[in-house]
Design an enzyme around this catalytic site. Sequence first.
Site, PDB file in Angstrom:
ATOM      1  N   GLY A   1      -2.636  -0.983  10.278  1.00 61.18           N
ATOM      2  CA  GLY A   1      -2.979  -1.938   9.234  1.00 61.18           C
ATOM      3  C   GLY A   1      -3.206  -3.318   9.822  1.00 61.18           C
ATOM      4  N   GLY A   2      -2.215  -4.192   9.686  1.00 62.24           N
ATOM      5  CA  GLY A   2      -2.346  -5.595  10.084  1.00 62.24           C
ATOM      6  C   GLY A   2      -2.921  -5.788  11.490  1.00 62.24           C
TER       7      GLY A   2
ATOM      8  CG  HIS B   1      -2.556   3.662   2.199  1.00 62.86           C
ATOM      9  ND1 HIS B   1      -1.662   2.764   1.667  1.00 62.86           N
ATOM     10  CD2 HIS B   1      -2.581   3.427   3.538  1.00 62.86           C
ATOM     11  CE1 HIS B   1      -1.182   2.011   2.659  1.00 62.86           C
ATOM     12  NE2 HIS B   1      -1.729   2.387   3.787  1.00 62.86           N
TER      13      HIS B   1
ATOM     14  CB  SER C   1       5.298  -2.171  11.608  1.00 59.42           C
ATOM     15  OG  SER C   1       5.440  -2.701  10.296  1.00 59.42           O
TER      16      SER C   1
ATOM     17  CG  ASN D   1      -5.996   0.918   5.778  1.00 61.89           C
ATOM     18  OD1 ASN D   1      -6.964   0.409   5.214  1.00 61.89           O
ATOM     19  ND2 ASN D   1      -4.908   1.310   5.126  1.00 61.89           N
TER      20      ASN D   1
ATOM     21  CD  GLU E   1      -0.081   4.704   6.823  1.00 58.50           C
ATOM     22  OE1 GLU E   1      -0.505   4.012   7.748  1.00 58.50           O
ATOM     23  OE2 GLU E   1      -0.343   4.451   5.629  1.00 58.50           O
TER      24      GLU E   1
ATOM     25  N   GLY F   1       3.670  -2.798   6.853  1.00 56.60           N
ATOM     26  CA  GLY F   1       3.539  -4.234   6.655  1.00 56.60           C
ATOM     27  C   GLY F   1       4.860  -4.971   6.669  1.00 56.60           C
TER      28      GLY F   1
END
Length: 251
Positions: A233-234, A95, A212, A9, A167, A173
Amino acid sequence: MRMKLVAGNWTMHGEIEQNRELLNMIVSGTTGMERATCAVCVPYPYLSQAQSLLKNTHISWGAQNISQHDKGAYTGEVSAIMLNDFCCRYVIVGHSERRTLYSEDSRTVALKFKAALDAGLVPILCVGETLNQREAGFTEQVVGEQLDAVIGLVGVDALASSVLAYEPIWAIGTGKTATPQQAQGVHVFIRNRVASHNVRIAAELRIIYGGSVKASNAAELFAMLDIDGGLIGGASLIADEFISIFLAAQN
Ligand code: 13P
């Protein structure tokens, strides 16, 4: 046997040149890894780029949100049907950033989930609790309500063509990952809740974890029986990280 899914994502990140490099690296770095499914969910303006770079590869693509409506005077919105013009396979719905920053309630999320299914897309339905809710012992209540809103609207059978993503908001994050046991516990709760409606659909439902996930913790998370991959994510913006996470999903 559930095939694991690792989906990136990108959130609101991307630039044409960097995307090209990232996508090309992911394609070449994951070639031959066929024991899991890989996807990237990119910002709308890059769907066309993702389509042209990923078509005829083993990587699918999709978006991060859709409107609950098919068309009409909804300035700034994008419909599920429009995503078909870019041959998207997946779309994320619900989300936590949409739920909290854009006030999407569970009813709206359920309508978006339905719009995705009606357009033939695979919705990735996100559920998860805040830190306060977890500490107050409300995780199952919160996740259960988020799930029930969707089952109430579309029926449990619809889950057969979808993916669930647990999530926990406190892990997104923040660098603070849920332990494999914490995540597994909620995944089992979700699967049991679905099983109370339909055992077969529950057994086949892919429930992925997000929050994470990194190359360094993916393997231990994916080793849990009910964790069927990750929503990343990241780390999905860093080719080597994402490739390593996908590699961890091969076992
Ligand atoms: P991070 O992997 O950056 O924590 O983000 C998780 C997420 O929200 C993916 O949808």
